[in-house]
Design a protein around this motif. Structure first.
Motif, mmCIF file in Angstrom:
data_model
loop_
_atom_site.group_PDB
_atom_site.id
_atom_site.type_symbol
_atom_site.label_atom_id
_atom_site.label_comp_id
_atom_site.label_asym_id
_atom_site.label_seq_id
_atom_site.Cartn_x
_atom_site.Cartn_y
_atom_site.Cartn_z
ATOM 1 N N ALA A 122 0.819 -1.211 0.000
ATOM 2 C CA ALA A 122 0.000 0.000 0.000
ATOM 3 C C ALA A 122 0.849 1.255 0.000
ATOM 4 N N ASN A 123 2.038 1.174 0.611
ATOM 5 C CA ASN A 123 2.946 2.329 0.655
ATOM 6 C C ASN A 123 3.908 2.356 -0.529
ATOM 7 N N GLY A 124 3.643 1.530 -1.549
ATOM 8 C CA GLY A 124 4.627 1.313 -2.596
ATOM 9 C C GLY A 124 4.498 2.139 -3.854
ATOM 10 N N SER A 125 3.673 3.185 -3.859
ATOM 11 C CA SER A 125 3.532 3.976 -5.086
ATOM 12 C C SER A 125 4.847 4.638 -5.483
ATOM 13 N N ASP A 126 5.590 5.138 -4.500
ATOM 14 C CA ASP A 126 6.890 5.739 -4.792
ATOM 15 C C ASP A 126 7.853 4.705 -5.359
ATOM 16 N N ASN A 127 7.808 3.502 -4.793
ATOM 17 C CA ASN A 127 8.689 2.437 -5.273
ATOM 18 C C ASN A 127 8.445 2.153 -6.748
ATOM 19 N N ILE A 128 7.176 2.017 -7.124
ATOM 20 C CA ILE A 128 6.838 1.728 -8.513
ATOM 21 C C ILE A 128 7.313 2.856 -9.420
ATOM 22 N N ALA A 129 7.085 4.103 -8.990
ATOM 23 C CA ALA A 129 7.452 5.259 -9.811
ATOM 24 C C ALA A 129 8.954 5.317 -10.083
ATOM 25 N N VAL A 130 9.749 4.839 -9.133
ATOM 26 C CA VAL A 130 11.207 4.877 -9.290
ATOM 27 C C VAL A 130 11.735 3.597 -9.934
ATOM 28 N N TYR A 131 11.196 2.447 -9.549
ATOM 29 C CA TYR A 131 11.720 1.177 -10.046
ATOM 30 C C TYR A 131 11.459 0.975 -11.536
ATOM 31 N N VAL A 132 10.280 1.377 -12.014
ATOM 32 C CA VAL A 132 9.930 1.126 -13.420
ATOM 33 C C VAL A 132 10.936 1.760 -14.379
ATOM 34 N N PRO A 133 11.220 3.068 -14.271
ATOM 35 C CA PRO A 133 12.220 3.628 -15.190
ATOM 36 C C PRO A 133 13.614 3.049 -14.989
ATOM 37 N N LEU A 134 13.924 2.639 -13.761
ATOM 38 C CA LEU A 134 15.232 2.055 -13.495
ATOM 39 C C LEU A 134 15.385 0.733 -14.236
ATOM 40 N N TYR A 135 14.339 -0.104 -14.171
ATOM 41 C CA TYR A 135 14.383 -1.387 -14.873
ATOM 42 C C TYR A 135 14.285 -1.193 -16.388
ATOM 43 N N ALA A 136 13.435 -0.284 -16.815
ATOM 44 C CA ALA A 136 13.212 -0.100 -18.255
ATOM 45 C C ALA A 136 14.450 0.421 -18.969
ATOM 46 N N GLY A 137 15.305 1.117 -18.253
ATOM 47 C CA GLY A 137 16.463 1.730 -18.882
ATOM 48 C C GLY A 137 17.727 0.906 -18.840
ATOM 49 N N HIS A 138 17.640 -0.361 -18.417
ATOM 50 C CA HIS A 138 18.840 -1.182 -18.309
ATOM 51 C C HIS A 138 18.648 -2.533 -18.976
ATOM 52 N N SER A 139 19.764 -3.179 -19.261
ATOM 53 C CA SER A 139 19.743 -4.495 -19.889
ATOM 54 C C SER A 139 19.251 -5.548 -18.903
ATOM 55 N N ARG A 140 18.995 -6.736 -19.447
ATOM 56 C CA ARG A 140 18.505 -7.825 -18.595
ATOM 57 C C ARG A 140 19.520 -8.182 -17.512
ATOM 58 N N ALA A 141 20.802 -8.209 -17.869
ATOM 59 C CA ALA A 141 21.831 -8.520 -16.874
ATOM 60 C C ALA A 141 21.879 -7.447 -15.791
ATOM 61 N N ASP A 142 21.773 -6.183 -16.188
ATOM 62 C CA ASP A 142 21.762 -5.094 -15.215
ATOM 63 C C ASP A 142 20.539 -5.186 -14.306
ATOM 64 N N CYS A 143 19.395 -5.542 -14.895
ATOM 65 C CA CYS A 143 18.169 -5.660 -14.106
ATOM 66 C C CYS A 143 18.287 -6.775 -13.063
ATOM 67 N N THR A 144 18.989 -7.859 -13.438
ATOM 68 C CA THR A 144 19.221 -8.940 -12.480
ATOM 69 C C THR A 144 20.053 -8.437 -11.305
ATOM 70 N N LEU A 145 21.089 -7.665 -11.610
ATOM 71 C CA LEU A 145 21.931 -7.104 -10.550
ATOM 72 C C LEU A 145 21.124 -6.145 -9.676
ATOM 73 N N ILE A 146 20.293 -5.318 -10.292
ATOM 74 C CA ILE A 146 19.450 -4.379 -9.532
ATOM 75 C C ILE A 146 18.537 -5.148 -8.586
ATOM 76 N N THR A 147 17.942 -6.233 -9.090
ATOM 77 C CA THR A 147 17.037 -7.033 -8.252
ATOM 78 C C THR A 147 17.781 -7.659 -7.079
ATOM 79 N N LEU A 148 18.975 -8.173 -7.321
ATOM 80 C CA LEU A 148 19.767 -8.768 -6.248
ATOM 81 C C LEU A 148 20.104 -7.721 -5.183
ATOM 82 N N VAL A 149 20.423 -6.499 -5.621
ATOM 83 C CA VAL A 149 20.701 -5.429 -4.667
ATOM 84 C C VAL A 149 19.450 -5.121 -3.853
ATOM 85 N N PHE A 150 18.298 -5.062 -4.519
ATOM 86 C CA PHE A 150 17.047 -4.796 -3.808
ATOM 87 C C PHE A 150 16.767 -5.878 -2.762
ATOM 88 N N VAL A 151 16.965 -7.138 -3.141
ATOM 89 C CA VAL A 151 16.713 -8.244 -2.206
ATOM 90 C C VAL A 151 17.627 -8.122 -0.993
#
Length: 206
Positions: A122-151
Motif C-alpha cells: 500500500a505504501n509502494g507507489s513511490d517504489n513503482i514510480a522509481v523502479y519502473v524507469p530504473l528497470y526499463a532503462g537497463h539491460s537484462r543482466a543489469d536488471c538482475t543485478l538491480i534485483t539482487l541489490v534490492f533483495v
C-alpha cells in the motif's frame, strides 16, 4: 557495476525511508518475534519489484531514448517530497514519518506477515514510480543485478529496523536528516535515467 549498485541502493533507500518507520512499529510490536515481520516485508517488497519489472517489460517496445522520459517520475516524486518537507505545508504533511502515526497499522497484538506485506504494498507507489524507469532503462543482466541489490537491501532494512528498535533515541535524527535527503536522491535517480538513455538528445537534439 559499482555505479549501478550505488544507483540501486539509492533507489531502494530513497523509496523506503517512510516504510522504515512503519517497519519499526511492526518490529516493536512483535516484541522479539520478528520472523513474521521479515517474511511480510520480503513478500510485500518482492511483490512491488515484480510489478515494476512487469511494467518495465511492457515499455521495452518504446524507441531508444524514449524510455528515459520515465525519469520524470522519480523527479516528480522528489519535487513533491521536497515541497512536503520544506514547503509551506511542511507542518501539515510532516506527520507521514511519525512512528506514532505508523503505529496505527499495528493492532493490539502482533500483526500477521500478510498485514506487514499489505502495508508495504500500500505504501509502494513511490517504489513503482522509481523502479519502473530504473528497470526499463537497463539491460537484462543489469536488471538482475538491480534485483539482487534490492533483495539484499530488504534484509538490511529489516536488520536496521530491529537494531533501531533497541536504540530508540536514534529514530529522531534519522527522521530529521533522512527525509531531508530524499528529494535530492530521487532527483539524481531521475536525472540518471534520462542521461543514461540519451533522452535529451533524442527529444531535443541536445
Amino acid at each position: 557495476m559499482l555505479s549501478l549498485v550505488a544507483l540501486a541502493v539509492g533507489a531502494f533507500a530513497a523509496t523506503n525511508i517512510d516504510n522504515l518507520f512503519v517497519l519499526l512499529a511492526f518490529v516493536a510490536e512483535a516484541r522479539g518475534r520478528t520472523g513474521r515481520v521479515m517474511v511480510g516485508q520480503y513478500a510485500g517488497s518482492l511483490a512491488l519489484i515484480a510489478i515494476a519489472i512487469g511494467l518495465a517489460a511492457m515499455l521495452t517496445s518504446l524507441p531508444p531514448g524514449y524510455v528515459g522520459v520515465l525519469g520524470v517520475l522519480p523527479i516528480g516524486v522528489g519535487l513533491a517530497k521536497a515541497w512536503a518537507r520544506f514547503g509551506a505545508r511542511n507542518h501539515a504533511n510532516g506527520h507521514a514519518d511519525d512512528p506514532a502515526l505508523a503505529g496505527r497499522y499495528a493492532g493490539p497484538g502482533a500483526s500477521s506477515w500478510w498485514t506487514v506485506a499489505g502495508v508495504a504494498i500500500a505504501n509502494g507507489s513511490d517504489n513503482i514510480a522509481v523502479y519502473v524507469p530504473l528497470y526499463a532503462g537497463h539491460s537484462r543482466a543489469d536488471c538482475t543485478l538491480i534485483t539482487l541489490v534490492f533483495v539484499a537491501m530488504i534484509g538490511i532494512w529489516c536488520a536496521g529496523a530491529i537494531w533501531l528498535v533497541n536504540h530508540p533515541l536514534l529514530g529522531a535524527p534519522i527522521r530529521r536528516y533522512g527525509t531531508a535527503l530524499l528529494p535530492l536522491i530521487l532527483l539524481v535517480i531521475g536525472a540518471s535515467v534520462i542521461a543514461q538513455n540519451n533522452t535529451l538528445h533524442v527529444l531535443f537534439g541536445l
